[in-house]
Design a protein around this motif. Sequence first.
Motif, short mmCIF file in Angstrom:
data_model
loop_
_atom_site.label_atom_id
_atom_site.label_comp_id
_atom_site.label_asym_id
_atom_site.label_seq_id
_atom_site.Cartn_x
_atom_site.Cartn_y
_atom_site.Cartn_z
N LEU A 58 46.12 37.93 42.50
CA LEU A 58 45.09 36.94 42.18
C LEU A 58 45.57 35.56 42.61
N VAL A 59 44.91 35.02 43.63
CA VAL A 59 45.29 33.72 44.18
C VAL A 59 44.28 32.64 43.76
N GLY A 60 42.99 32.98 43.87
CA GLY A 60 41.94 32.02 43.52
C GLY A 60 41.89 31.77 42.02
N VAL A 112 40.89 35.63 46.59
CA VAL A 112 41.18 34.24 46.98
C VAL A 112 39.98 33.34 46.68
N VAL A 113 39.27 33.64 45.60
CA VAL A 113 38.14 32.81 45.19
C VAL A 113 38.35 32.36 43.73
N GLY A 114 38.30 33.32 42.82
CA GLY A 114 38.57 32.98 41.42
C GLY A 114 37.33 32.94 40.53
N VAL A 129 41.11 41.71 51.46
CA VAL A 129 41.15 40.28 51.11
C VAL A 129 39.72 39.86 50.76
N VAL A 130 39.52 39.44 49.52
CA VAL A 130 38.19 39.01 49.09
C VAL A 130 38.16 37.48 49.10
#
Length: 343
Positions: free
Chosen positions: A263-265, A241-243, A171-172
């Motif tokens: 890809l969440v962010g 979780v950044v983008g 998890v980043v």
Amino acid sequence: MKALVLDKYNELNYRDFPDPEIGPDEVLICVKACGICGSDVHGMDGSTGRRIPPLIMGHEASGIIEEIGKNVVDWKPGDRVTFDSTIYPLNDWYTRKGHYNLSDKRMVLGVSPGNYRKHGAFAELVAVPAHILYCIPENVTFEQAAMVEPVAVAAHAVNISKISPGQSALVVGAGMVGSFVVKMLEIAGADPVIAIDLDEGKLEMAREYGATHTFKTTDENSSEKILELTKGRGVDVGFEVVGISETVNCCIDGLRKGGTAVLVGNLNPEVTIPLQKVVTTELSLLGSCAINGEYEMVLDLMATGKINVDRMISAVVPLSEGADWFRRLYHKEPGLNKVILVP
Ligand SMILES: [Zn+2]
């Protein structure tokens, strides 16, 4: 009613506002708690284009039903409820396919991007369609129920990854949603669960939520350490979780051949990716958008104590003090996670 109204960019006023009127399929909810979302804080200065004033923001909320529309049959005044942040049409191709989060004409509560304006829950009352409601279990508080939305965002990302027990995960970005992703991975049986972040405080939080190993972004040996933890291959699934380019690349870098990056962010509209690596190692890149029905699962996990959201709640304060707390969040006061406003 009283509401916290974004009258102009960067100008929030706690003032009188007309009560919402409900349609035949809607319910009127007396709001008991509403969390301030990062998207509200970023959005109030106009930079995202999704909070065009005048607007009542707020989409992470809970409350008690006050009144029901004439077609509503399954709910009654007095019910304790939370609700989806997305108001989606039922008669929609994507909704019927089981992807209401992608439906055309979906609206997000407390958002006004130009083509619609839907007032949210930083108010004493909010009107929502009955089909987006969820019942709050008895032992879950209104404040906890206002945390369901960010947990459900994490749960959706883990759901679409289709990770299996024993698979490895990275998890980043270990902020609030990142730490909830870590927790959902632990519940899903992933092992090891590795978290990476710039901030040692966030890594500490990720460990509390179940990360088996944590590395600082600045740790030059983190790639080798990830290989050591994964039989020399890299992780099965990574979550970004950044983008921004750096973190997307960090996530892709940690994957094994044939691995999946979720890809969440989406902080930046565009990032650069290592195309040849993606192609020649057959990586899958999956976008994860909002929530697709994970609310009930998250409420059950809260009710059984499998996920503790209290750790993330920094303050529960009166709605009348909302403008001040928005300012503190906007200026990134250290150590502030979720602030919950109570009308
Ligand atoms: Zn949000």
